[in-house]
Design a protein around this motif. Structure first.
Motif, short mmCIF file in Angstrom:
data_model
loop_
_atom_site.label_atom_id
_atom_site.label_comp_id
_atom_site.label_asym_id
_atom_site.label_seq_id
_atom_site.Cartn_x
_atom_site.Cartn_y
_atom_site.Cartn_z
N PHE A 102 0.86 -1.17 0.00
CA PHE A 102 0.00 0.00 0.00
C PHE A 102 0.90 1.23 0.00
CE2 PHE A 102 -1.92 3.58 2.11
CZ PHE A 102 -3.04 3.75 1.32
N GLU A 105 -0.13 8.14 -1.22
CA GLU A 105 0.28 9.15 -2.20
C GLU A 105 0.49 10.51 -1.54
OE1 GLU A 105 -3.02 8.46 -4.85
OE2 GLU A 105 -1.71 7.42 -6.27
N ILE A 111 3.33 0.49 3.01
CA ILE A 111 2.95 -0.46 4.05
C ILE A 111 2.71 -1.82 3.41
CG2 ILE A 111 1.16 -1.03 5.74
CD1 ILE A 111 0.57 2.03 5.84
N GLY A 142 -3.26 5.13 -2.50
CA GLY A 142 -4.34 5.85 -1.84
C GLY A 142 -3.81 6.77 -0.76
N THR A 143 -4.57 6.90 0.31
CA THR A 143 -4.20 7.77 1.40
C THR A 143 -4.20 6.94 2.68
OG1 THR A 143 -5.47 9.45 0.25
CG2 THR A 143 -4.68 10.01 2.45
N CYS A 144 -3.15 7.04 3.45
CA CYS A 144 -3.09 6.26 4.67
C CYS A 144 -3.96 6.91 5.74
CB CYS A 144 -1.65 6.10 5.15
SG CYS A 144 -0.91 7.59 5.83
N ASP A 145 -4.21 6.18 6.79
CA ASP A 145 -5.11 6.66 7.84
C ASP A 145 -4.64 8.00 8.39
OD1 ASP A 145 -7.23 6.57 9.60
OD2 ASP A 145 -6.02 5.64 11.18
N ALA A 148 -5.24 10.74 5.93
CA ALA A 148 -6.67 10.94 5.68
C ALA A 148 -7.31 11.69 6.85
CB ALA A 148 -7.36 9.60 5.48
N LEU B 127 -5.78 -4.33 4.92
CA LEU B 127 -5.22 -2.98 4.91
C LEU B 127 -5.52 -2.32 6.25
CD1 LEU B 127 -6.26 -1.97 1.33
CD2 LEU B 127 -3.96 -2.41 2.14
N PRO B 128 -4.63 -1.43 6.70
CA PRO B 128 -4.88 -0.77 7.97
C PRO B 128 -6.19 0.00 7.93
CG PRO B 128 -2.64 -0.34 7.21
CD PRO B 128 -3.36 -1.04 6.09
N LYS B 129 -6.81 0.09 9.11
CA LYS B 129 -8.07 0.81 9.23
C LYS B 129 -7.91 2.26 8.79
CE LYS B 129 -11.82 0.28 12.48
NZ LYS B 129 -12.24 0.22 13.88
N GLY B 130 -8.87 2.77 8.07
CA GLY B 130 -8.83 4.17 7.68
C GLY B 130 -8.14 4.41 6.35
N THR B 131 -7.58 3.35 5.78
CA THR B 131 -6.91 3.49 4.49
C THR B 131 -7.92 3.77 3.40
OG1 THR B 131 -5.29 1.85 5.22
CG2 THR B 131 -5.43 2.28 2.86
N ARG B 132 -7.61 4.76 2.57
CA ARG B 132 -8.48 5.05 1.44
C ARG B 132 -7.78 4.65 0.15
NH1 ARG B 132 -10.09 11.17 2.88
NH2 ARG B 132 -10.99 10.79 4.94
N ILE B 133 -8.44 3.86 -0.65
CA ILE B 133 -7.85 3.37 -1.89
C ILE B 133 -8.28 4.26 -3.05
CG2 ILE B 133 -7.80 1.46 -3.54
CD1 ILE B 133 -8.26 -0.43 -1.23
N THR B 134 -7.32 4.73 -3.82
CA THR B 134 -7.70 5.49 -5.00
C THR B 134 -7.51 4.67 -6.27
OG1 THR B 134 -5.49 6.48 -5.07
CG2 THR B 134 -7.20 7.73 -3.99
N ARG B 135 -6.52 3.79 -6.28
CA ARG B 135 -6.37 2.93 -7.46
C ARG B 135 -5.50 1.75 -7.09
NH1 ARG B 135 -1.27 4.17 -10.09
NH2 ARG B 135 -0.25 5.74 -8.82
#
Lengths: 150, 150
Positions: A102, A105, A111, A142-145, A148, B127-135
């Motif tokens: 993971f 960005e 991770i 994506g964006t990590c916790d 975010a 994936l860790p909690k809160g992770t946002r996936i963009t692609r």
DNA sequence: TTTAGAATTAGAATGATTCTAATGTTCCAA
DNA sequence: TTGGAACATTAGAATCATTCTAATTCTAAA
């Protein structure tokens, strides 16, 4: 008869076991061992120059070219993985368990994520007949916790 | 000298529809359109320099910097994808359907593979909690049928 | 039409990686 | 042991992809 190597009776460590495969095609030199050990102790998917600065603490005379050379040999031997997540520097990873990367960005952090269940890419994708898979690389961006939450 | 082409009032093509989103943040300049059209007509995942030579056939005065600039804008607008499969040059892809890239390590060819069934990475990886996936980017490396047959 | 901001250009600069040539090290066979 | 072949290492040069810079051109809105 070739005399068997009169090596130390010490038990090989986990790293030594893994490094033993190097013997076939490439020597296990002190530098290669060090590069591997430093990478194995890193969880941040360092770049070649990251590793260069870390290894220099132990071996001040090592050159960047040698670090690249060691990384190439270790990669060829299957002891480490080369990861391409973005433009610019390649990253390296000594985690050989099945996992994906993971990539945040926002902060650039990488991770490792491990499988929650079986994942067989051949099941999901219509690959042409006759294709032989040697490895798969799944990068999730994506964006990590932490990022975010800001 | 020849008058500039007085363009047709034709209906927007599929490409035009896709390019329409550019209007919001960046102009749809002739160069950007050309880079996009050339990429959309390519199935081989060309690099920036590949595209540069192809676009030069139509626009001999375009510069490599402009090709990079156009590719950046198209990528930011989500019209094309940037693919990192190996060291060296990045590749680009105008196929926006969900797919993965098979990379033949022998001949370097890249093949799009489309899903045989649903694939949701979030299902498979812790994936860790809160992770946002963009692609997500799945690269499958191996040997293609043609190379394997040799 | 004027004008500010965006796009384009050629070439320079940067940065990652690979190459080169010289030197050092290891292994194996005699 | 020893000599040489093969491999490893080094510093620095070279290469290659990409980004930056500064000057110029274009576009769209006022």
């Amino acid at each position: 008869m070739p005399p068997p190597t009169q090596r130390q009776p010490a038990k090989p460590t986990g790293l030594d076991c893994r490094l033993a495969v190097l013997g076939k095609d490439a020597r296990l030199t002190p530098h290669r061992r060090e590069v591997f050990e430093v990478l194995a102790a890193s969880t941040d998917h360092p770049t070649a120059t990251d590793l260069y600065t870390r290894v220099k603490d132990r071996s001040p005379h090592i050159s960047l070219a040698t670090v690249y050379n060691c990384l190439d040999h270790l990669t060829t031997a299957g002891l480490i993985k080369l990861v391409h997540l973005e433009r610019g520097q390649s990253r390296y990873c000594a985690n050989l368990h099945e996992h994906v990367h993971f990539h945040c960005e926002t902060c650039g952090k990488v991770i490792d994520a491990h499988p929650a269940s079986d994942f067989d890419p051949a099941k999901f994708w219509n690959l042409p007949k006759g294709t032989r898979i040697t490895r798969t690389d799944l990068a999730i961006h994506g964006t990590c916790d932490a990022c975010a939450s800001k």
